[in-house]
Design a protein around this motif. Structure first.
Motif, PDB file in Angstrom:
ATOM      1  N   VAL A 219       0.753  -1.091   0.024  1.00  0.00           N
ATOM      2  CA  VAL A 219       0.070   0.009   0.026  1.00  0.00           C
ATOM      3  C   VAL A 219       0.890   1.360  -0.174  1.00  0.00           C
ATOM      4  O   VAL A 219       1.928   1.184   0.718  1.00  0.00           O
ATOM      5  N   LYS A 220       0.352   2.226  -0.936  1.00  0.00           N
ATOM      6  CA  LYS A 220       1.192   3.426  -0.841  1.00  0.00           C
ATOM      7  C   LYS A 220       0.347   4.620  -0.789  1.00  0.00           C
ATOM      8  O   LYS A 220      -0.970   4.473  -1.264  1.00  0.00           O
TER       9      LYS A 220
ATOM     10  N   ALA B 229      -2.267   0.317  -4.250  1.00  0.00           N
ATOM     11  CA  ALA B 229      -2.310  -1.019  -3.480  1.00  0.00           C
ATOM     12  C   ALA B 229      -2.460  -2.249  -4.427  1.00  0.00           C
ATOM     13  O   ALA B 229      -2.721  -1.938  -5.702  1.00  0.00           O
ATOM     14  N   SER B 230      -2.481  -3.107  -3.985  1.00  0.00           N
ATOM     15  CA  SER B 230      -2.956  -4.396  -4.629  1.00  0.00           C
ATOM     16  C   SER B 230      -4.295  -4.378  -5.361  1.00  0.00           C
ATOM     17  O   SER B 230      -5.037  -3.588  -4.537  1.00  0.00           O
TER      18      SER B 230
ATOM     19  N   ALA C  59      -9.123  -1.211  -2.549  1.00  0.00           N
ATOM     20  CA  ALA C  59      -8.475  -0.880  -3.926  1.00  0.00           C
ATOM     21  C   ALA C  59      -9.376  -1.437  -4.931  1.00  0.00           C
ATOM     22  O   ALA C  59      -9.956  -2.664  -4.938  1.00  0.00           O
ATOM     23  N   ASP C  60      -9.588  -0.800  -5.943  1.00  0.00           N
ATOM     24  CA  ASP C  60     -10.185  -1.183  -7.080  1.00  0.00           C
ATOM     25  C   ASP C  60      -9.107  -1.979  -7.932  1.00  0.00           C
ATOM     26  O   ASP C  60      -8.260  -2.318  -7.648  1.00  0.00           O
TER      27      ASP C  60
ATOM     28  N   GLY D 224      -2.401  -1.731   5.235  1.00  0.00           N
ATOM     29  CA  GLY D 224      -2.861  -2.776   4.206  1.00  0.00           C
ATOM     30  C   GLY D 224      -1.921  -4.151   4.642  1.00  0.00           C
ATOM     31  O   GLY D 224      -1.774  -4.354   5.668  1.00  0.00           O
ATOM     32  N   GLN D 225      -1.097  -4.351   3.560  1.00  0.00           N
ATOM     33  CA  GLN D 225      -0.145  -5.559   3.905  1.00  0.00           C
ATOM     34  C   GLN D 225       1.172  -5.075   4.532  1.00  0.00           C
ATOM     35  O   GLN D 225       1.862  -5.690   5.065  1.00  0.00           O
TER      36      GLN D 225
END
Length: 516
Positions: free
Chosen positions: A36-37, A60-61, A79-80, A104-105
């Motif tokens: 995640v950013k 993110a993923s 996230a989409d 997130g992760q």
């Protein structure tokens, strides 16, 4: 986007589940997923707009679950399919020393957040001009006490013609200290400092400006529909092959100039500007404005126009479209837009003359008079003959702040507008001019009133006699018995124009046809 507020027990269970699931999944598939950013503008010491819903976003993923933890509450999103996510938090009142976490992760934390008023500072080089470049004129700015709640973010210069981008290329937040404030936009600094001293509200400036840019560099391809040449070029620039061809042509042009001028080291500015991709339509909008679309702002400050002065026709129409575009982008239809009328420059004219810069100023005045929630700060008395980047950014910044005090901070009785011609009456060759926005009264700086020109039907202007009485100006010339036109401060450099109101705001340049 999903945005759900959970109770504290559910928060704990869900966070643990997400973290463990992500970890176990990575072990099972034997490869790392995207972390995640946050969008680049989210960083330590940032200012977030108060009293408006807060958007936090990043990447993110695909379909990754994201949590934002703030003030012991957790807000969830997902996230989409492209990895983009956005989570909305409730609005906040003024505060400092805040922090939030994104989980997130991996886990990210932003510290030293302030909630206050955020302004987007746009335009060309006079907006980008750094405070350290005016220290010679304002030496006390080098000995500042810390202003930890005035903060500045400079968006990294970058252009892109493929369309609006998801994130800016770079930048970082700086708090105002003796060692950092020199890197702030000078205009933005004096603007922010004035407001902070008056209201003690944290002020954040996001500075996104590039020298020598015309207005269409900061517009979307769709917003150029009424400017077909610019729009056609923008569509071509979206083709990589065309861009490659253009770069090759520009390189050949510059090489040809060097062969013809072997003893000159520097390519002329006009040639450099014309043969640079930087200044073409949409490039900076796509890369430096569109990625900020989910931000909320208190207002925009804008200093631009010199690059459009060579061809001022339709600038008002284009600038009006730009303001509308930005308001739509940020979903703030009444976003205050405060801009600078371009400064005086070059040697003053010995006799009245036509001026593209004066025409550009008239276009700017039209926008101020016709577009709601805008304000124009004059700079016709702050410029320099031989410097297109005048050092007096303090007067400009404080005049912009004067407008913000009315439009944003509720000082509705405060006049922020320069005196503006209201009506003109002709009687026996004398032209009597009334003004709006005189505040407590008009005054002349110096013993005699200058800056007025007059003409008959032939439009051959000559300097006029002028006197101020009872907040009205009488203009005449003995050789013109039937005046048809009057101008004031109509020049590239109207440095002798000296009509002001009692607030020290110079009268607005004008050119009017008289009616009988």
């Amino acid at each position: 986007m999903l945005n759900v507020l959970l109770d504290k027990n559910a928060i704990f269970r869900t966070l643990i589940f997400v973290l463990l699931s992500s970890f176990n999944l990575s072990l099972l598939i034997g490869k790392a997923e995207a972390q995640v950013k946050l969008a680049t503008v989210f960083a330590d010491s940032m200012v977030i707009q108060r009293e408006q819903p807060i958007n936090i976003w990043g990447t993110a993923s695909e379909n990754e679950q994201i949590a934002v933890v703030f003030k012991d509450e957790t807000y969830y999103g997902q996230a989409d399919k492209n990895g983009n996510w956005l989570i909305r938090l409730p609005s906040q009142s003024v505060a400092t020393e805040q922090s939030l976490k994104v989980v997130g992760q991996n886990t990210l934390e932003i510290k030293n957040i302030a909630f206050g008023d955020v302004f987007l500072a746009g335009g060309q080089s006079n907006m980008g001009f750094k405070l350290k470049e005016v220290f010679s004129k304002f030496p006390n700015e080098t000995n500042l006490s810390d202003y930890p709640d005035v903060r500045h973010f400079k968006v990294k210069r970058h252009y892109n013609f493929s369309g609006p981008q998801q994130d800016i290329e770079g930048g970082h937040w700086q708090t105002a200290r003796a060692g950092t404030v020199g890197n702030f936009s000078a205009v933005a600094w004096f603007f922010a400092k004035d407001l902070y001293q008056k209201y003690k509200v944290p002020i954040g400036i996001i500075s996104s400006s590039v020298g020598s840019t015309p207005a269409d560099s900061w517009m979307s391809i769709e917003s150029l529909k009424d400017f077909p040449d610019a729009q056609a070029l923008a569509y071509k620039l979206g083709n990589d092959d065309y861009v490659k061809q253009l770069k090759n042509e520009y390189q050949q042009e510059r090489q040809a100039w060097r062969k013809q001028n072997p003893n000159k080291k520097k390519i002329p500015f006009i040639l450099m500007h014309r043969t640079s991709l930087d200044f073409k339509p949409t490039g900076f909008y796509n890369a430096m404005i569109a990625p900020l679309k989910s931000m909320k702002f208190a207002g925009v400050i804008w200093y631009q126009g010199e690059s459009n002065a060579r061809s001022p026709k339709n600038y008002a129409k284009q600038f009006t479209e730009l303001i509308s575009l930005w308001r739509d982008l940020f979903s703030q239809p009444k976003l205050p837009f405060m801009f600078v009328q371009i400064a005086n420059f070059q040697m003053p004219d010995e006799s009245p003359a036509e001026s593209k810069w004066a025409e550009l100023r008239a276009e700017q005045t039209y926008v101020a008079n016709t577009v709601e929630n805008t304000a124009m700060a004059l700079a016709i008395d702050t410029g320099e003959r031989h410097n297109i980047h005048p050092l007096d950014k303090k007067t400009v910044g404080e005049r912009l702040a004067l407008a913000a005090r009315n439009l944003i901070y509720g000082e509705k009785q405060l006049n922020y507008t320069s005196p503006l011609v209201d009506q003109a009456v002709v009687n026996n060759g004398l032209v009597t001019i009334s003004f709006k926005h005189v505040n407590k009264g008009l005054l002349v700086k110096g013993g005699k009133l200058f800056g007025f020109a007059i003409a008959a039907e032939d439009k051959e202007f000559i300097w006029a006699n002028a006197k101020l009485e009872s907040n009205q100006v009488t203009v005449w010339h003995d050789s013109i018995k039937a005046p048809k036109y009057v101008r004031y401060a109509w020049a590239t450099n109207p440095e002798n124009a000296n009509l002001y109101n009692d607030q020290g705001l110079p009268a607005t340049p004008f050119s009017i046809a008289l009616k009988y």
